[in-house]
Motif scaffolding. Structure first.
Motif: not given
Length: 71
Positions: A35, A43-44
């Motif tokens: 994460t 990307r997140y």
């Protein structure tokens, strides 16, 4: 295909300046290393709570970690 977020960050530079590995920072903020990698690479986008945890773990203000482009 995953579309990158418009939010950019300085996590990698700040993390390296603090002498932390990805695994160490991930452990401090209670997320997986995968994460953290996704957030670091843009990307997140993390939740607001996780964003604050990242900033606190790095000892900086939230706006020193995350940037959002002006309209």
């Amino acid at each position: 295909m995953v579309r990158p977020t418009a939010v950019t960050n300085s996590i990698r530079a700040l993390r390296e300046a603090a002498g932390l590995t990805q695994a160490e920072l991930a452990g401090r903020i209670d997320v997986t290393r995968q994460t953290l990698i996704a957030v670091e690479q843009g990307r997140y986008s993390p939740s607001l709570e996780t964003a604050f945890r990242i900033a606190r773990a790095l000892g900086v203000r939230l706006d020193e970690v995350f940037q959002y482009p002006e309209a």
